[in-house]
Design an enzyme around this catalytic site. Structure first.
Site, PDB file in Angstrom:
ATOM      1  N   ASP A 141       0.852  -1.178   0.000  1.00 30.68           N
ATOM      2  CA  ASP A 141       0.000   0.000   0.000  1.00 30.68           C
ATOM      3  C   ASP A 141       0.886   1.226   0.000  1.00 30.68           C
ATOM      4  O   ASP A 141       1.929   1.239   0.641  1.00 30.68           O
ATOM      5  CB  ASP A 141      -0.867   0.011   1.266  1.00 30.68           C
ATOM      6  CG  ASP A 141      -2.070  -0.887   1.107  1.00 30.68           C
ATOM      7  OD1 ASP A 141      -2.537  -1.015  -0.037  1.00 30.68           O
ATOM      8  OD2 ASP A 141      -2.519  -1.461   2.111  1.00 30.68           O
ATOM      9  N   GLU A 148       1.101  17.285  10.303  1.00 29.67           N
ATOM     10  CA  GLU A 148       0.766  18.431   9.456  1.00 29.67           C
ATOM     11  C   GLU A 148       1.268  19.719  10.095  1.00 29.67           C
ATOM     12  O   GLU A 148       1.949  20.530   9.463  1.00 29.67           O
ATOM     13  CB  GLU A 148      -0.756  18.553   9.259  1.00 29.67           C
ATOM     14  CG  GLU A 148      -1.409  17.431   8.486  1.00 29.67           C
ATOM     15  CD  GLU A 148      -1.905  16.327   9.392  1.00 29.67           C
ATOM     16  OE1 GLU A 148      -1.298  16.149  10.483  1.00 29.67           O
ATOM     17  OE2 GLU A 148      -2.861  15.631   9.035  1.00 29.67           O
ATOM     18  N   PHE A 164      -7.867  20.877  17.074  1.00 31.97           N
ATOM     19  CA  PHE A 164      -8.631  20.264  15.997  1.00 31.97           C
ATOM     20  C   PHE A 164      -9.692  19.340  16.595  1.00 31.97           C
ATOM     21  O   PHE A 164      -9.418  18.557  17.502  1.00 31.97           O
ATOM     22  CB  PHE A 164      -7.687  19.440  15.125  1.00 31.97           C
ATOM     23  CG  PHE A 164      -8.356  18.723  13.999  1.00 31.97           C
ATOM     24  CD1 PHE A 164      -8.552  19.351  12.777  1.00 31.97           C
ATOM     25  CD2 PHE A 164      -8.802  17.419  14.160  1.00 31.97           C
ATOM     26  CE1 PHE A 164      -9.171  18.686  11.738  1.00 31.97           C
ATOM     27  CE2 PHE A 164      -9.428  16.758  13.119  1.00 31.97           C
ATOM     28  CZ  PHE A 164      -9.610  17.391  11.910  1.00 31.97           C
ATOM     29  N   THR A 165     -10.895  19.425  16.115  1.00 34.66           N
ATOM     30  CA  THR A 165     -11.914  18.453  16.510  1.00 34.66           C
ATOM     31  C   THR A 165     -12.564  17.914  15.247  1.00 34.66           C
ATOM     32  O   THR A 165     -12.485  18.542  14.182  1.00 34.66           O
ATOM     33  CB  THR A 165     -13.019  19.101  17.372  1.00 34.66           C
ATOM     34  OG1 THR A 165     -13.679  20.069  16.561  1.00 34.66           O
ATOM     35  CG2 THR A 165     -12.472  19.740  18.632  1.00 34.66           C
ATOM     36  N   THR A 222     -15.358  20.466  14.037  1.00 35.70           N
ATOM     37  CA  THR A 222     -14.989  21.718  13.361  1.00 35.70           C
ATOM     38  C   THR A 222     -14.062  21.463  12.180  1.00 35.70           C
ATOM     39  O   THR A 222     -14.063  22.208  11.219  1.00 35.70           O
ATOM     40  CB  THR A 222     -14.280  22.660  14.334  1.00 35.70           C
ATOM     41  OG1 THR A 222     -13.136  21.984  14.844  1.00 35.70           O
ATOM     42  CG2 THR A 222     -15.190  23.052  15.479  1.00 35.70           C
ATOM     43  N   LYS A 255      -6.731  27.195  10.353  1.00 43.20           N
ATOM     44  CA  LYS A 255      -6.380  26.403   9.159  1.00 43.20           C
ATOM     45  C   LYS A 255      -7.205  25.125   9.227  1.00 43.20           C
ATOM     46  O   LYS A 255      -7.516  24.618  10.323  1.00 43.20           O
ATOM     47  CB  LYS A 255      -4.878  26.116   9.102  1.00 43.20           C
ATOM     48  CG  LYS A 255      -4.343  25.080  10.081  1.00 43.20           C
ATOM     49  CD  LYS A 255      -2.924  24.703   9.699  1.00 43.20           C
ATOM     50  CE  LYS A 255      -2.416  23.504  10.503  1.00 43.20           C
ATOM     51  NZ  LYS A 255      -2.088  23.821  11.907  1.00 43.20           N
ATOM     52  N   ASP A 306      -4.703  -4.307   6.241  1.00 40.79           N
ATOM     53  CA  ASP A 306      -5.304  -4.237   7.567  1.00 40.79           C
ATOM     54  C   ASP A 306      -6.824  -4.253   7.526  1.00 40.79           C
ATOM     55  O   ASP A 306      -7.461  -4.798   8.400  1.00 40.79           O
ATOM     56  CB  ASP A 306      -4.774  -3.024   8.347  1.00 40.79           C
ATOM     57  CG  ASP A 306      -4.846  -1.741   7.535  1.00 40.79           C
ATOM     58  OD1 ASP A 306      -5.482  -1.775   6.461  1.00 40.79           O
ATOM     59  OD2 ASP A 306      -4.277  -0.731   7.961  1.00 40.79           O
TER      60      ASP A 306
END
Lengths: 683, 586
Positions: A307, A348, A374-375, A378, A393, A516
């Site tokens: 992969d 990131e 980050f959630t 959102t 961002k 996987d």
């Protein structure tokens, strides 16, 4: 189960166990499984009888009692050494298994009844299909599938990886393993295996060597060894009358000594140890092979299906460039992107910050900033600066919505940039300051360092790599070129994997792949070597013949090398064992006949002191070489990727030529050492 | 020395076109003689009711081969028992006694041609032609047919069709043995070998004494004797007598006629296996094709896989020849002591017209190619010189008899591949097929048979009074004689040490059994191996695959042969020829 553990060949514990084991294995019913060593044991019994009753087989000379005793002792030691080799290998496996077993303590489980009530039962009573409830801090009582809930689970007992992983119902992260601990939240789990048959149970059995079957290649090699034994039996049995005809009456114990020297005892004694050790080496890499056959098949792999994401590349996660939209300032974009990433620990975020620094931005944390994490709801992160500026961002559509909600405009060329990044195979992250969209961060798919070299190494040993990716052909080709794989399948669907495996197999190739997800299961089953990730679904793990506990797909490369190393070890020690015969002949044949035919003394090129010391030296060498080679058998011979011709020449020089020369030196050395002792004993 | 080198160079030049021709016949391709011979074959098929296109699997093929041979044995046995009838029997030869007839029939049907009788006095012309010459053709053709079927299995163009035994038997007889015999026979007649039906002639020699000259259809037998690697002479003294082998030219004709076809078999093997691989490559998708390797000159002439086998056989052959030639040139110290010059080497038992070089060459060739014909008496070779023919019969794969030697060598190649394959880190494969438990079992079985027969019967002979009675020189040389007799029988060679008084019930029966088992057991097992391999799928060839077409593989193969075959016999050889040599020179 960490890699650092058990690096030493022998611990005291293993040594004691092995010593006991080697004596226990003297049981002829067990020995018969190894015909070569069984012949040696039979020889021991006969010479032992001859020690007690010299001349019982009609031999005239009864003064050979001490000589017979020495021969019988050496034979016994030879068998013990061989048993010891096997026991050591098993012991090392058991030590691994013991650490696994620790996680298998009996735990309490909250069994959910039909009516929703909970009953407290022992984990060993759980059957397939039972549903249990596991809350934070509790140990998962058995292998199963999450049917409700989401929680982080500490799987370090199995994988050695300390960071907890998320398990949730549905999708590819629904499989849990017994013995792991829920760290937060709760899970409702449907048990997938009956007691005693869990994944862990089977792993333990495999590692211990309890359910070990001879592999096809081992069977074929055993056949070769047995046939050699038969040939030399014929030689020895017929030598007695032939010798008589020439006026030499050969003592039975001498014939047995010659016989034991000639039959391939070295490889016969080490063969099963090599196999167990090979499995063990795989286990040390935190990969559990379901059978020895699977490890063996690794050596034959011609094609690897890999992969892209996770195996060859890190995924679409590393910042590679910034694209400001029309009217926005590039340095402003970089500055804002960096600001949002100061406390962002994701790849990131880190790479964005790193790239910004490289491009000359020196953003520091402004005191009083409030960071927004980050959630999933959102789908963006950012920072609220002390002056009230909100920098964000996130995914393109999320930011668009955010900006629109604040009454901002979406710049006309934003979509061009977003699409450009996507077409390059990257992921776009849009950055905005308050209601103004500044531009796009290009998160590039980056090839893991060292992959190109590894593929080059694989190519040298004739293994072709095929990359599977969901990307469009253009992107796939770019990555493929960068990584140096031999082929790629773009826009790959699970069924494409099966068809490419089948196509390769139709050309007579042995195919290995990693996977996987549940949708990988058929392909894993179809492949000759299927390496499933432990993080994957139960279906994938069932279909594969190996499971990587660390869930590191690049491990398939190492596993292939271990497979090859196992086969090379087997071949090299066989060659060594057979090549030894030349020197043994030159030690024993002149010794046997010199009394009657003094001219044959010319063949005594090693100038061994007496006939008896020549025979006993050869026999002692034959016994001692087994423990000397145990470390090699356990660790495997050195493997370096090179063309088959070079590898053959190299191994032939070391083990073929070495096998011819070593015993000449060894026997001569032993002879000089034991000759005085034998003289003192009067034989 | 120069004459040996020249002889072998000419052989290398000749063997290539013959190999190509054989390959064309074996693969059923066009040959120049097809217009005539197709009709001849067609007539034979029609007459015998054979459908040449009906394929057989290995079991049917093996059964047909053994069955056909068995029928021929029964018929020939009857002829030998009633040969005293006055039909083509000008010398009034008596019928053969049962034990000797049993031995003779097996001997000739198995392509051994061990002779416990002397041709001049033991066989009528009818028997010479109907039994001996006939069997020389069919036994050679049978061995060759088995080999072709074996190669077809290895080349693996189909999954279970190894060809039609009858068609192979006919094609090989009409296209190879008969035309080659005709041409070669005429050449021998030109050199002075008799070919007539007249009775023995009594002539007065220059010294004034009278001598009986044996006559008969000698040239016809002589050529197929070598061509079919049979080796049974028309006369007791075999190719040493001027009536069979009068000149150096006839000696060369005989040498080449025994060497060409076994060598050509290897080329056939190389080319047919190469065809199989190419067909396999073509079926692959074009983009996955490996860049075509440039085929070198040897690969084109001998076939990729053929050249390494040929090279290995060549190395073994040259090693043996060198030892034999060297040992013979050393002469005999015992004779030197009593004042006989040994400057020309050991000439005892050798023909002056051939000398040491041509004798050593003939001896090595006849035992390597398992013909069994002799142009000097092997019993009087120096001990080490005599060990070479003995050893080559024990190896039984140095070119070997028609086809069978190749099949034996492939067994060793499988063994070599098994060990070397592991050493490059792959499970073993040969000719694109995996070597697994079943093949190893069969290979091991086939390899055990040879030492089992030779050593156990030698042990039997030295341990019984019936066996010891035949020995004329007791001691080490006697052991060599016995070993030689059984090695010769088991390898289906047929040459004798000739010192052994072997026309007794014991020797006739035991060598008969050894010849029979030594012939048919390996052939059946080898066909089974081919049958097992051809069912398997081709596996991919990559840079990690062990190359079996290289010179280094040939060298490894030589070592495997020496270690597996020669070491087995080392104790026996040490007590026989090596002890004798050390005693002689000691």
């Amino acid at each position: 189960m960490s890699k650092k553990q058990n690096k030493k060949l022998l611990t005291r514990e293993i040594l004691t166990q092995a010593l006991i084991g080697s004596v226990k294995k003297l049981d002829p019913r067990y020995m018969i499984k190894n015909p070569v060593m069984f012949v040696v044991e039979t020889g021991f019994f006969i010479t032992l009888l001859l020690t007690i009753f010299p001349g019982m087989f009609g031999e005239g000379d009864t003064g050979l009692r001490i000589y017979n005793l020495i021969v019988s002792i050496i034979l016994l030691v030879t068998v013990l050494f061989a048993n010891f080799a096997e026991s050591v290998a098993e012991g090392r496996g058991k030590a691994q298994a013991a650490s696994l077993k620790k996680t298998q303590k009996d735990t309490e489980a909250h069994l959910l009844n039909q009516d929703g009530s909970e009953t407290l039962v022992s984990s060993s009573e759980l059957k397939k299909g039972d549903v249990v409830m596991v809350s934070a801090g509790e140990v998962i009582p058995g292998d199963g599938e999450v049917i409700e809930g989401i929680a982080s689970v500490d799987e370090s007992a199995i994988t050695g990886e300390s960071a907890p992983v998320v398990r949730e119902s549905g999708g590819d992260f629904c499989s849990v393993t017994g013995g792991t601990t829920v760290v937060s939240d709760w899970l409702k789990i449907r048990i997938a295996s009956d007691p005693g048959n869990s994944f862990l149970d089977r792993m333990i059995a495999l590692v211990e060597g309890a359910s070990r079957k001879k592999t096809p290649n081992e069977i074929a090699l055993s056949t070769l060894l047995v046939s050699l034994t038969i040939i030399f039996l014929i030689v020895i049995v017929t030598l007695y009358p032939i010798g008589m005809y020439c006026g030499v009456q050969l003592p039975l114990s001498t014939l047995i000594a010659l016989m034991v020297c000639l039959i391939p005892t070295t490889i016969g004694g080490l063969l099963s140890g090599i196999g167990i050790a090979g499995m063990d080496r795989v286990t040390r890499f935190n990969v559990i092979a379901m059978s020895g056959k699977a490890v063996e098949a690794c050596g034959d792999v011609d094609t690897m299906i890999l992969d892209k994401t996770g195996t060859i590349t890190f995924g679409n996660r590393l910042a590679a460039d910034f694209f400001p939209v029309e009217g926005a300032d590039r340095s402003d974009l970089i500055h804002c992107a960096a600001l949002t990433s100061l406390h962002d620990d994701t790849p990131e975020g880190k790479s964005t910050l790193e790239l910004a620094h490289r491009l000359g931005d020196n953003s520091q944390e402004i005191p009083g900033s409030a960071f927004v994490e980050f959630t999933a709801q959102t789908r963006m992160s950012g920072v609220d600066l002390p002056d009230g500026t909100k920098v964000r961002k996130g995914a393109s559509d999320a930011i668009e919505q955010y900006v629109k909600a604040l009454g901002g405009e979406v710049p006309a060329d934003l979509h061009t940039h977003v699409e450009k990044v996507s077409s390059l195979g990257g992921t776009p992250l849009v950055v905005c300051k308050n209601k103004q969209i500044l531009g796009v961060i290009y998160l590039k798919d980056t090839v893991k360092p060292g992959m190109a070299e590894r593929f080059e190494r694989l190519r040298a040993i004739g293994i072709k790599t095929i990359m599977c990716t969901g990307d469009n052909p253009l992107t796939a080709a770019t990555i493929a070129k960068e990584a140096g794989v031999d082929g790629f399948i773009a826009e790959c669907k699970p069924e494409d994997k099966i068809s490419v495996i089948k196509k390769e197999q139709a050309e007579g190739k042995i195919v290995a792949m990693t996977g996987d997800g549940t949708n990988d299961a058929p392909a894993l089953a179809q492949a000759n070597v299927g390496l499933a990730m432990n993080s994957g679904t139960t279906a994938a793990k069932e279909a594969a013949n190996m499971v990587d506990l660390d869930s590191d797909p690049t491990k398939i490369l190492e596993v292939v090398e271990i497979g090859k190393q196992l086969l090379i070890t087997r071949g090299s020690l066989t060659t060594f064992s057979i090549a030894n015969d030349i020197a043994k002949y030159f030690a024993i044949i002149p010794a046997m006949f010199m009394a009657a035919i003094p001219q044959l003394g010319v063949l005594n090129i090693m100038h061994l002191s007496t006939q008896n010391s020549a025979i006993l030296s050869a026999l002692i060498f034959n016994a001692i070489i087994i423990p000397c080679l145990i470390p090699l058998a356990m660790k495997g011979v050195k493997y370096r990727p090179m063309s088959s011709g070079k590898m053959l020449a190299r191994n032939m020089m070391i083990y073929g030529l070495g096998g011819v020369v070593t015993p000449f030196i060894g026997i001569k050395l032993i002879d000089t050492m034991i000759a005085p002792v034998l003289t003192a004993l009067g034989i | 020395m120069l004459q040996l080198v020249l002889t072998l160079i000419i052989y290398l030049i000749l063997v290539i076109p013959v190999g190509r021709y054989l390959y064309h016949i074996a693969a059923g391709k066009q040959t120049f003689a097809d217009p005539v011979l197709n009709r001849v074959d067609g007539a034979i098929y029609k007459l015998s009711g054979v459908d040449p296109h009906k394929g057989m699997n290995w079991k049917q093929y093996a059964l047909t081969l053994v069955g056909t041979n068995a029928v021929m044995m029964v018929l020939s046995y009857l002829i030998l028992r009633i040969q005293s009838i006055p039909l083509l029997n000008p010398n009034g030869v008596k019928s053969m006694e049962p034990a000797l007839a049993f031995n003779t029939i097996i001997s000739f049907m198995t392509n051994t041609n061990l002779q416990h009788y002397a041709g001049e006095s033991g066989l009528s012309y009818l028997s010479q032609m109907l039994v001996i010459i006939f069997m020389m053709f069919v036994s050679a053709a049978s061995g060759y047919a088995a080999c072709v079927a074996f190669i077809r299995g290895l080349a693996g163009k189909t999954k279970d069709n190894v060809g039609n035994f009858f068609a192979d038997l006919v094609r090989i007889t009409t296209r190879v043995l008969l035309p080659f015999s005709l041409a070669g026979g005429l050449l021998l007649v030109w050199q002075g070998v008799p070919q007539n039906f007249s009775g023995n002639v009594v002539v007065q020699t220059l010294e004034g004494t009278y001598q009986v000259l044996a006559m008969g259809p000698v040239a016809a037998l002589e050529i197929i004797k070598h061509l079919g690697t049979n080796g049974g002479g028309f006369f007791g003294a075999n190719s040493a007598t001027p009536m069979e082998n009068p000149t150096i030219l006839s000696n060369l004709i005989q040498l080449y006629s025994m060497m060409l076809l076994p060598g050509a078999c290897v080329i056939t093997f190389g080319k047919m296996v190469g065809d199989g691989r190419r067909q396999q490559q073509k079926s692959k998708a074009p983009e996955t094709l490996l860049p075509a390797r440039r085929e070198g000159i040897t690969a084109r002439l001998f076939g990729q896989e053929g050249r390494s086998i040929f090279l290995a056989m060549g190395i073994l052959f040259l090693a043996g020849l060198s030892l034999c030639y060297w040992a013979e040139t050393q002469g005999n110290p015992a004779l030197a002591e009593i004042g006989l010059s040994q400057a020309a080497g050991s000439m005892e038992g050798k023909e002056v017209r051939f000398g040491v070089a041509q004798s050593a060459l003939f001896t090595t060739v006849t035992t390597s190619f398992t013909t069994g014909t002799v142009n000097n008496m092997h019993d009087t070779l120096t001990p080490l010189g005599g060990m070479v023919p003995l050893l080559h019969m024990m190896l039984n794969c140095v070119f070997g008899g028609k086809g069978v030697g190749l099949m034996n060598m492939i067994l060793y190649a499988i063994l070599a591949v098994f060990i070397c394959g592991l050493m490059v880190g792959r499970t073993p494969e040969y000719l694109g097929k995996k070597i697994e438990g079943r093949e190893m079992k069969l290979t091991a079985l086939a390899i055990i048979i040879h030492p089992l027969l030779i050593l156990s019967f030698t042990a039997l002979a030295v341990a019984t009074s019936a066996g010891q009675a035949g020995v004329t020189n007791p001691g080490f040389h006697g052991l060599s004689q016995i070993l030689y007799e059984y090695a010769s029988s088991a390898a289906n060679n047929g040459s004798g040490f000739e010192g052994l008084a072997d026309n007794t019930l014991f020797w006739n029966l035991t060598t008969g059994i050894v010849m029979f088992l030594g012939r048919y057991l390996p052939i059946v097992i080898q066909l089974a191996i081919a049958g097992s391999l051809m069912k398997k799928n081709y596996i991919n060839e990559s840079a990690g695959t062990l190359r079996t077409s290289t010179a280094s593989f040939a060298v490894i193969l030589v070592f495997v042969v020496y270690i597996f075959a020669a070491l087995t016999f080392f104790p026996a050889l040490a007590l026989g020829p090596i002890s004798e040599h050390l005693t002689l020179w000691g």
